[in-house]
Design a protein around this motif. Structure first.
Motif, PDB file in Angstrom:
ATOM      1  N   ASP A   6       0.847  -1.202   0.000  1.00  0.00           N
ATOM      2  CA  ASP A   6       0.000   0.000   0.000  1.00  0.00           C
ATOM      3  C   ASP A   6       0.874   1.242   0.000  1.00  0.00           C
ATOM      4  O   ASP A   6       0.569   2.237  -0.659  1.00  0.00           O
ATOM      5  CB  ASP A   6      -0.912   0.009   1.227  1.00  0.00           C
ATOM      6  N   PRO A  17      -7.653   4.597  -4.412  1.00  0.00           N
ATOM      7  CA  PRO A  17      -8.375   3.809  -3.400  1.00  0.00           C
ATOM      8  C   PRO A  17      -7.815   2.395  -3.272  1.00  0.00           C
ATOM      9  O   PRO A  17      -7.594   1.718  -4.283  1.00  0.00           O
ATOM     10  CB  PRO A  17      -9.817   3.777  -3.925  1.00  0.00           C
ATOM     11  N   PRO A  19      -7.584  -1.683  -2.403  1.00  0.00           N
ATOM     12  CA  PRO A  19      -8.530  -2.779  -2.682  1.00  0.00           C
ATOM     13  C   PRO A  19      -9.500  -2.932  -1.525  1.00  0.00           C
ATOM     14  O   PRO A  19      -9.088  -2.862  -0.360  1.00  0.00           O
ATOM     15  CB  PRO A  19      -7.637  -4.006  -2.825  1.00  0.00           C
ATOM     16  N   SER A  20     -10.762  -3.138  -1.873  1.00  0.00           N
ATOM     17  CA  SER A  20     -11.772  -3.214  -0.806  1.00  0.00           C
ATOM     18  C   SER A  20     -12.108  -4.663  -0.465  1.00  0.00           C
ATOM     19  O   SER A  20     -13.232  -4.968  -0.105  1.00  0.00           O
ATOM     20  CB  SER A  20     -13.033  -2.478  -1.260  1.00  0.00           C
ATOM     21  N   ILE A  21     -11.124  -5.541  -0.592  1.00  0.00           N
ATOM     22  CA  ILE A  21     -11.401  -6.958  -0.327  1.00  0.00           C
ATOM     23  C   ILE A  21     -11.008  -7.340   1.102  1.00  0.00           C
ATOM     24  O   ILE A  21     -10.250  -6.625   1.759  1.00  0.00           O
ATOM     25  CB  ILE A  21     -10.599  -7.864  -1.291  1.00  0.00           C
ATOM     26  N   GLY A  62     -16.645 -10.026  -1.954  1.00  0.00           N
ATOM     27  CA  GLY A  62     -15.594  -9.163  -1.400  1.00  0.00           C
ATOM     28  C   GLY A  62     -14.546  -9.941  -0.636  1.00  0.00           C
ATOM     29  O   GLY A  62     -13.528  -9.375  -0.228  1.00  0.00           O
ATOM     30  N   ASP A  92      -8.099 -11.437  -7.323  1.00  0.00           N
ATOM     31  CA  ASP A  92      -7.384 -10.778  -6.232  1.00  0.00           C
ATOM     32  C   ASP A  92      -6.357 -11.695  -5.565  1.00  0.00           C
ATOM     33  O   ASP A  92      -5.866 -11.390  -4.480  1.00  0.00           O
ATOM     34  CB  ASP A  92      -8.401 -10.307  -5.171  1.00  0.00           C
ATOM     35  N   TRP A 171      -4.156  -5.260  -5.700  1.00  0.00           N
ATOM     36  CA  TRP A 171      -3.962  -3.878  -6.157  1.00  0.00           C
ATOM     37  C   TRP A 171      -4.072  -3.797  -7.675  1.00  0.00           C
ATOM     38  O   TRP A 171      -4.707  -2.889  -8.219  1.00  0.00           O
ATOM     39  CB  TRP A 171      -2.585  -3.356  -5.723  1.00  0.00           C
ATOM     40  N   ARG A 174      -7.589  -3.956  -8.600  1.00  0.00           N
ATOM     41  CA  ARG A 174      -8.261  -2.705  -8.238  1.00  0.00           C
ATOM     42  C   ARG A 174      -7.969  -1.615  -9.281  1.00  0.00           C
ATOM     43  O   ARG A 174      -8.878  -0.911  -9.740  1.00  0.00           O
ATOM     44  CB  ARG A 174      -7.750  -2.277  -6.860  1.00  0.00           C
TER      45      ARG A 174
END
Ligand SMILES: Nc1nc2c(ncn2[C@@H]2O[C@H](COP(=O)(O)OP(=O)(O)OP(=O)(O)O)[C@@H](O)[C@H]2O)c(=O)[nH]1
Ligand SMILES: [Mg+2]
Length: 486
Positions: A6, A17, A19-21, A62, A92, A171, A174
């Protein structure tokens, strides 16, 4: 503590933004229908009790697994839909193991495995290093053959770079999703199709308006022309028939009815005028109703003036007729008295008196008949002249009424056209507004893409470089491991 991956991306742009996993510590076994997924899950569960092995339905939306075991049957090589399934389950997750199942019954499984490996390598660079193994998790005979798969999975899970690679893969996914969303926004969800529909609608609305307008004006013109012809014809016919009726009446006219005949003609002429007025009013109202236009009612009626019949006292004619009749009566009286004197002399005096009386009667009759015939001839000429005048008056009145109706209908049609034009303009303005909105949204999306895509691209490059470096390192470790085993 912040994930180093990150940090790597946020150094490029901290606003990207993450990754929303949710990374789940599970091994996902997935594959097409009837490939042998459940059997592999069961076999792995037995052999790797320390791992949680699940099928896709155990993961929520998710959730991302730590490793993916992709099972395909050895029956035939991968299809496009199989590859698409792998793309979605491993989006992912970097650690992917390919399994060709049911190798106990398919002797050609090695060829299928090679074909699958080649197909996947062609599909995307990330699949080039995917390890492929054969397995028979639920063989028809004997014990399950999953050792190689178990080793491979153990090794993959033991990689110390696994978490990092998975995070990098998440990432990458994403960033790719972001980029394709920006591209999609520029194209708009069906924007082109909607724009084409709007343009078609705009043309259709304008065309329909023009068509309706010209059709209505043609209909109005033709109805008026028709009415003009029909009503004039009706008025003419009505006059002709009344003339014929009156002439018939004259032929049977008695002496006593001669004087009242003018009133009769006046009454009949008024009747004709009333009939024509009613016919014209009705037909013009019908036109208005048919065209759905307001038409002012006919407020006048045809004026018919019929004077007295030109019956003159016939003095000289009467005297002449009296003279001729007297001659005729005298002749008859003399002949009769002569005949009686010759045949019966005793009746000669009576015969002379009778002859004289008969002569007088005949004289009066001849004079009367002659005078009646003359009156009839006069009345006949008069009736022709009166009906001619009535016809002219009727035709004029019909022409004036139709003209007035045409003007009134024209006004109503113009008002309706104006209302239609306003409605059409409103529809066109609404369509134009929507077209403009789409153009503005497209321009905005293009600007957003131009602004964000370079950042996304450089983040993607960084993520992929890092992934490649880790995968190269993993490959070297793998070779070292193999050599040490040998
Ligand atoms: N011969 C043989 N048959 C197998 C093997 N693995 C699975 N099968 C058979 O293949 C069929 C499907 O197996 P499953 O494990 O249920 O496969 P699946 O992919 O979970 O199937 P679905 O969940 O229905 O899509 C079953 O009839 C199994 O007996 C194997 O290694 N060898
Ligand atoms: Mg199953």
């Amino acid at each position: 503590m912040t994930d180093p991956v990150d940090t790597l991306v946020s150094q490029i742009d901290p606003r990207l933004p993450a990754p929303s996993i949710v990374r789940r510590d599970v091994v996902l076994v997935s594959g097409p229908w009837l490939a042998g997924v459940s059997s592999v899950v069961a076999a792995l569960g037995d052999r790797l009790p320390e791992c949680t092995v699940v099928e896709a339905d155990a993961l929520a939306a998710g959730d991302a697994p730590t490793a993916v075991v992709f099972v395909v049957s050895a029956t035939a090589p991968l299809t496009e839909s199989d590859c698409a399934l792998l793309d979605s389950v491993a989006a992912d997750t970097d650690a992917v193991i390919g399994v060709v199942s049911k190798i106990d019954v398919h002797r050609t499984w090695r060829e299928v495995l090679d074909a699958d490996r080649a197909l996947l390598a062609q599909r995307a660079p990330r699949y080039r290093d995917v390890p492929w193994v054969g397995a028979a998790a639920a063989p028809d005979l004997g014990t399950p053959v999953v050792e190689e798969l178990v080793d491979c999975l153990r090794h993959a899970l033991a990689e110390d770079t696994l978490d990092r690679r998975n995070r990098l893969r998440a990432w990458e996914n994403r960033l790719l999703t972001l980029r394709s969303r920006l591209d999609r926004d520029v194209a708009g969800a069906g924007r082109e199709a909607r724009l084409a529909t709007l343009r078609e609608q705009r043309t259709a609305v304008l065309q329909q308006f023009r068509l309706d307008k010209s059709q209505r004006s043609i209909a109005l013109r033709s109805q008026i022309q028709q009415a003009r012809l029909q009503l004039s014809y009706f008025a003419r016919n009505r006059c002709a028939s009344v003339r014929a009726e009156l002439q018939e009446d004259i032929a049977g006219l008695s002496r006593r009815s001669v004087d009242g005949f003018s009133d009769e003609v006046r009454r009949r002429a008024t009747e004709v005028a009333d009939d024509v007025a009613v016919g014209v009013s009705r037909q013009l109202a019908d036109i208005g109703e048919e065209l759905d236009l307001a038409v002012e009612p006919v407020d006048s009626r045809p004026v018919v003036e019929v004077g007295a019949a030109p019956l003159r006292p016939h003095g000289p004619e009467n005297r002449l007729m009296l003279l001729l009749g007297a001659g005729f009566g005298l002749g008859v009286a003399l002949t009769l008295s002569r005949m009686l004197a010759d045949l019966a002399p005793q009746w000669s005096v009576g015969g002379a008196i009778g002859g004289a009386v008969l002569g007088v009667v005949l004289t009066l009759w001849v004079v009367g008949v002659r005078s009646l015939l003359q009156d009839r001839a006069v009345l006949d000429r008069w009736v022709v002249e009166v009906t001619g005048r009535v016809r002219t008056a009727m035709e004029e009145w019909v022409g004036r009424s139709v003209l007035a109706a045409e003007a009134s209908l024209g006004r109503s049609a113009a008002e309706r056209d104006a209302a239609d034009s306003a409605r059409t303009a409103e529809s066109v303005a609404r369509i134009d507004r929507e077209i403009r909105e789409h153009a503005v949204a497209g321009a905005r999306a293009a600007a957003a893409r131009d602004r964000h895509v370079p950042v996304i691209e450089s983040a993607l490059v960084a993520v992929r470089e890092e992934l490649d470096a880790l995968n190269r390192c993993k490959g070297a470790n793998y070779e070292l491991l193999n050599r040490s085993c040998e």
